[in-house]
Motif scaffolding. Structure first.
Motif, PDB file in Angstrom:
ATOM      1  N   ASP A 158       0.839  -1.205   0.000  1.00 23.98           N
ATOM      2  CA  ASP A 158       0.000   0.000   0.000  1.00 23.98           C
ATOM      3  C   ASP A 158       0.873   1.253   0.000  1.00 23.98           C
ATOM      4  O   ASP A 158       1.430   1.637   1.036  1.00 23.98           O
ATOM      5  N   LEU A 159       0.984   1.894  -1.142  1.00 18.86           N
ATOM      6  CA  LEU A 159       1.795   3.101  -1.237  1.00 18.86           C
ATOM      7  C   LEU A 159       1.067   4.354  -0.764  1.00 18.86           C
ATOM      8  O   LEU A 159       1.593   5.458  -0.869  1.00 18.86           O
ATOM      9  N   ASN A 160      -0.118   4.162  -0.221  1.00 21.71           N
ATOM     10  CA  ASN A 160      -0.813   5.255   0.449  1.00 21.71           C
ATOM     11  C   ASN A 160      -0.409   5.348   1.922  1.00 21.71           C
ATOM     12  O   ASN A 160      -0.956   6.169   2.662  1.00 21.71           O
ATOM     13  N   THR A 161       0.532   4.509   2.345  1.00 23.83           N
ATOM     14  CA  THR A 161       1.020   4.522   3.728  1.00 23.83           C
ATOM     15  C   THR A 161       2.540   4.617   3.726  1.00 23.83           C
ATOM     16  O   THR A 161       3.202   4.189   2.768  1.00 23.83           O
ATOM     17  N   TYR A 162       3.071   5.162   4.820  1.00 24.31           N
ATOM     18  CA  TYR A 162       4.531   5.194   4.945  1.00 24.31           C
ATOM     19  C   TYR A 162       5.095   3.781   4.972  1.00 24.31           C
ATOM     20  O   TYR A 162       6.149   3.502   4.390  1.00 24.31           O
ATOM     21  N   GLY A 163       4.395   2.856   5.654  1.00 24.25           N
ATOM     22  CA  GLY A 163       4.890   1.487   5.737  1.00 24.25           C
ATOM     23  C   GLY A 163       5.075   0.845   4.385  1.00 24.25           C
ATOM     24  O   GLY A 163       6.034   0.106   4.153  1.00 24.25           O
ATOM     25  N   GLY A 164       4.168   1.129   3.442  1.00 22.73           N
ATOM     26  CA  GLY A 164       4.313   0.583   2.097  1.00 22.73           C
ATOM     27  C   GLY A 164       5.545   1.134   1.402  1.00 22.73           C
ATOM     28  O   GLY A 164       6.284   0.404   0.729  1.00 22.73           O
ATOM     29  N   ILE A 212       8.253   5.008  -9.170  1.00 26.36           N
ATOM     30  CA  ILE A 212       6.861   4.673  -8.849  1.00 26.36           C
ATOM     31  C   ILE A 212       5.931   5.409  -9.804  1.00 26.36           C
ATOM     32  O   ILE A 212       6.082   6.620 -10.010  1.00 26.36           O
ATOM     33  N   PRO A 213       4.950   4.725 -10.387  1.00 25.29           N
ATOM     34  CA  PRO A 213       4.019   5.404 -11.291  1.00 25.29           C
ATOM     35  C   PRO A 213       3.028   6.274 -10.509  1.00 25.29           C
ATOM     36  O   PRO A 213       2.636   5.956  -9.392  1.00 25.29           O
ATOM     37  N   THR A 214       2.651   7.394 -11.098  1.00 27.26           N
ATOM     38  CA  THR A 214       1.604   8.234 -10.528  1.00 27.26           C
ATOM     39  C   THR A 214       0.333   8.066 -11.350  1.00 27.26           C
ATOM     40  O   THR A 214       0.370   7.830 -12.561  1.00 27.26           O
ATOM     41  N   SER A 215      -0.809   8.183 -10.687  1.00 30.46           N
ATOM     42  CA  SER A 215      -2.094   8.037 -11.355  1.00 30.46           C
ATOM     43  C   SER A 215      -3.163   8.726 -10.522  1.00 30.46           C
ATOM     44  O   SER A 215      -3.054   8.793  -9.284  1.00 30.46           O
ATOM     45  N   SER A 216      -4.176   9.220 -11.191  1.00 28.98           N
ATOM     46  CA  SER A 216      -5.310   9.810 -10.478  1.00 28.98           C
ATOM     47  C   SER A 216      -6.183   8.752  -9.828  1.00 28.98           C
ATOM     48  O   SER A 216      -7.103   9.072  -9.077  1.00 28.98           O
ATOM     49  N   ASP A 217      -5.874   7.471 -10.093  1.00 25.80           N
ATOM     50  CA  ASP A 217      -6.674   6.390  -9.530  1.00 25.80           C
ATOM     51  C   ASP A 217      -6.307   6.071  -8.087  1.00 25.80           C
ATOM     52  O   ASP A 217      -7.023   5.320  -7.423  1.00 25.80           O
ATOM     53  N   TYR A 218      -5.211   6.597  -7.593  1.00 28.70           N
ATOM     54  CA  TYR A 218      -4.804   6.307  -6.215  1.00 28.70           C
ATOM     55  C   TYR A 218      -3.974   7.459  -5.680  1.00 28.70           C
ATOM     56  O   TYR A 218      -3.509   8.326  -6.421  1.00 28.70           O
ATOM     57  N   HIS A 219      -3.785   7.451  -4.371  1.00 25.55           N
ATOM     58  CA  HIS A 219      -3.027   8.503  -3.690  1.00 25.55           C
ATOM     59  C   HIS A 219      -1.711   7.923  -3.189  1.00 25.55           C
ATOM     60  O   HIS A 219      -1.678   6.783  -2.708  1.00 25.55           O
ATOM     61  N   LEU A 220      -0.652   8.696  -3.320  1.00 21.39           N
ATOM     62  CA  LEU A 220       0.650   8.294  -2.807  1.00 21.39           C
ATOM     63  C   LEU A 220       0.936   9.055  -1.521  1.00 21.39           C
ATOM     64  O   LEU A 220       0.770  10.272  -1.456  1.00 21.39           O
ATOM     65  N   ALA A 221       1.380   8.322  -0.497  1.00 18.59           N
ATOM     66  CA  ALA A 221       1.640   8.952   0.801  1.00 18.59           C
ATOM     67  C   ALA A 221       2.826   9.901   0.752  1.00 18.59           C
ATOM     68  O   ALA A 221       2.866  10.893   1.486  1.00 18.59           O
ATOM     69  N   LEU A 222       3.803   9.629  -0.101  1.00 23.65           N
ATOM     70  CA  LEU A 222       5.020  10.432  -0.176  1.00 23.65           C
ATOM     71  C   LEU A 222       5.348  10.729  -1.635  1.00 23.65           C
ATOM     72  O   LEU A 222       4.733  10.168  -2.553  1.00 23.65           O
ATOM     73  N   GLY A 223       6.340  11.591  -1.819  1.00 23.91           N
ATOM     74  CA  GLY A 223       6.870  11.821  -3.150  1.00 23.91           C
ATOM     75  C   GLY A 223       8.178  11.083  -3.361  1.00 23.91           C
ATOM     76  O   GLY A 223       8.540  10.732  -4.484  1.00 23.91           O
TER      77      GLY A 223
END
Length: 634
Positions: free
Chosen positions: A368-374, A401-412
């Motif tokens: 899960d790249l929406n979390t720091y742990g991921g 890492i790919p970016t997409s409007s379909d998901y949120h990334l916790a970090l850059g």
């Protein structure tokens, strides 16, 4: 006596501290001098005050030029304003000269200043003071004085006070930079002439103290002393022989200058872009000519050549690992424009050529790249690839890492921040591929800089900023220069790219530090770094609480190069054989991981030599067992 009493009342009411001028401490001082009546006069200097200590209605402001030539006077203007409903009486204005400022006076002792002020001198002036009997309501008064200096000075200790407990202190330091010019000897033909030359590749000071990198595009700026219609040509030599294509003409000539050249205006200098074959040690001189080149006005230097010395650097190699991200049943892949991705690293870093890029097989990741742990798990996995494939080299690994409007990334981005003893062990980072405003490229430069030992710079509220960064507010401090777009970055309006402020460029501090770390890595490269791969166990983990809580991640077995020796540090990895007896241990210190939230955690990743029958691995702090995992190959 009245001046003495008022100054002393000002001093104690504001909580200022007295030191003695005879110790040459100019920021806060006490001056002891005989007055005409034989009494001692005490001149206090105002320290920085809390807002609660100041009085509404009494204000002080100070102005000075931001830049002067060495030896020229720096004129300060102090303006005090009274916006009270009543006049102020016995107003005293005080100022302490900063270290490096010199007030030229005809004598020592007590000196009368312009505007009725009094200066106390002991060979070097420290304190100036003016007394004004009355300052009417809604009125202002200004006093001025001039100093000279040979280096940048910051004046911050100034204030005012009056009867009735009214007081004010300066709210901001006043900084004046000193520009040192090189003046040419007189020539038969009157000027125009060159005052100075500057060689820049990314960031440079006016005195050319930032090193030059071999092979890197270089621009020479020639500063002209007056308004002129002018052109120029540069003659280059190597080992006494003329270089190919010598002389070269200024890229932006001929010029019709309305005034002398200035550092902040790239179009006010005559600029030479050195050809490819000129980016090694060379000697040169510059001729100023008429616009058509038919008449030579002057030469710089007049009777010899100048030398440019370039420092060699090894290429920066990076393995890009494209992340195939699994999210909600879909697989997302990053853009593969690696030239654009590495562009900002090349523009800013002390590199002689663009990055050498290797494309790795894509890595499928379903965390899960929406979390720091991921993000942390992915960084450990990319670090594992590096430790398996290039553990002893200077090659960086970067997970894209790919970016997409379909998901949120916790970090850059996320990267290791290793100390010098582990300079080569943690050259791994991850970041997104965002292309708008070159965010992905700038993030890569930022995270790889963490890998090279650079902390955050204090602007934009990052955690754990570098306490040794030399410029207040995170600015770059000197003029930056983009070798690709040929534009300048102003020193006081541009921020180091290790901060979170914009616009960003690289400071001379970061530039020199990156060069030093890469030289350290190159010097520590081992001859056997391309040795034969053997079976290894990849051991990695986190330290959650220093000395008391740590965890080992699942162990991977692969082919690679193991660490050598026993290591050094407070922590220890231990391998146990089939009978549960320790057979090998390796000491280490965990290394920090830098994220947008600061130093998020400390961790480690090592390859240990595998032997048949190895049963488990243990993590110790001293004799304290923190964790144990099974390493049995099934």
């Amino acid at each position: 006596m009245k001046l003495k009493r008022l100054l002393m009342a000002l001093l104690f009411s504001l909580g200022a501290t007295l030191l003695t001028l005879r110790f040459a401490l100019p920021m806060t001082a006490q001056a002891d001098y005989p007055s005409d009546s034989g009494e001692e006069i005490f001149l206090p200097v105002l320290n920085a005050l809390t807002p609660a200590a100041l009085s509404p209605g009494l204000y002080i402001d100070k102005k000075a030029p931001p830049l002067v030539n060495a030896g020229e006077p720096i004129t300060y203007t102090l303006t005090v304003s009274n916006v009270n409903i009543s006049p102020l009486t016995n107003l005293v204005i005080t100022d302490a000269l900063p270290d490096g400022a010199f007030y030229r006076a005809p004598t020592t002792g007590t000196v009368i200043l312009p505007g009725g002020g009094t200066a106390c001198l002991t060979g070097t002036l420290n304190i100036l003071a003016w007394q004004i009997n009355t300052l009417e309501t809604n009125a202002s008064i200004s006093v001025t004085f001039a100093v000279t200096a040979n280096r940048t000075i910051t004046n911050s200790q100034y204030g005012a006070a009056a009867d009735g407990g009214f007081r004010a202190a300066g709210s901001a330091p006043v900084v004046t930079k000193i520009r040192h010019r090189i003046y040419l000897p007189l020539v038969m033909k009157p000027p125009p002439k060159i005052n100075a030359l500057e060689a820049t590749q990314a960031i440079q000071s006016f005195d050319n103290r930032v090193r030059l990198i071999g092979g890197r595009p270089t621009t020479i700026r020639a500063y002209i002393d007056k308004a002129s219609a002018i052109h120029a040509r540069l003659y280059g030599f190597h080992n006494g022989a003329p270089l190919s294509n010598s002389p070269i003409s200024a890229e932006n000539g001929p010029l019709n200058l309305n005034s002398a050249s200035t550092q902040d205006d790239l179009n006010s200098t005559l600029n030479f872009h050195l050809p490819d074959g000129w980016r090694d040690d060379l000697d040169f001189y510059v001729e100023l000519t008429s616009p058509d080149g038919s008449q030579v006005y002057s030469r710089y230097p007049s009777d010899k050549k100048m030398s440019l010395n370039f420092s060699p650097v090894s290429p920066l190699e990076v393995v890009i690992v494209p992340i195939a991200y699994h999210h909600n049943g879909q697989i997302y892949r990053p853009a593969d424009d690696y030239a654009a991705l590495t562009d900002w690293t090349y523009r800013m870093y002390p590199l002689g050529q663009p990055l050498i890029v290797y494309s790795h097989a894509e890595y499928h990741f379903d965390g899960d790249l929406n979390t720091y742990g991921g993000w942390s798990d992915l960084l450990y996995n990319i670090t594992g690839f590096r430790n398996q494939e290039n553990p002893n080299s200077a090659v960086h690994y970067y997970g894209l890492i790919p970016t997409s409007s379909d998901y949120h990334l916790a970090l850059g981005g996320l990267g290791w921040l290793p100390g010098e003893n582990y300079a080569k062990k943690y050259l791994a980072a991850i970041g997104y591929d965002r292309s708008d405003n070159n965010y992905g490229s700038k993030t890569m430069a930022h995270e790889m800089s963490h890998n090279l030992g650079r902390m955050h710079v204090d602007c934009g509220n990052p955690s754990d900023p570098d306490p040794n960064y030399p410029y207040f507010g995170g600015v770059i401090g000197e003029y930056g220069y983009d070798i690709v777009e040929h534009i300048l970055y102003p020193p006081a309006e541009t921020y180091d790219f290790m901060s979170y402020c914009y616009p960003r460029w690289i400071s001379d501090y970061t530039y020199e530090a990156l060069y030093a770390r890469r030289q350290l890595i190159a010097a520590s490269s081992r001859a056997e770094e391309t040795g034969e791969s053997v079976k290894i166990l990849q051991l990695s983990g986190r330290i959650e609480i220093e000395g008391t809580q740590g965890s080992l991640r699942p162990v991977q077995q692969s082919m690679g190069l193991p660490v050598a020796g026993e290591g050094e540090g407070l922590y220890r990895l231990e391998l146990l054989d089939a009978q549960g007896n320790p057979r090998y241990s390796y000491k280490f210190d965990p290394q920090p991981i830098a994220s947008e939230a600061g130093l998020a955690e400390r961790g480690f990743s090592f390859n240990l030599l595998y032997q048949a029958g190895d049963s488990s691995a243990r993590l110790f702090f001293g004799q304290n067992l923190l964790d144990e995992v099974d390493v049995t190959v099934r």
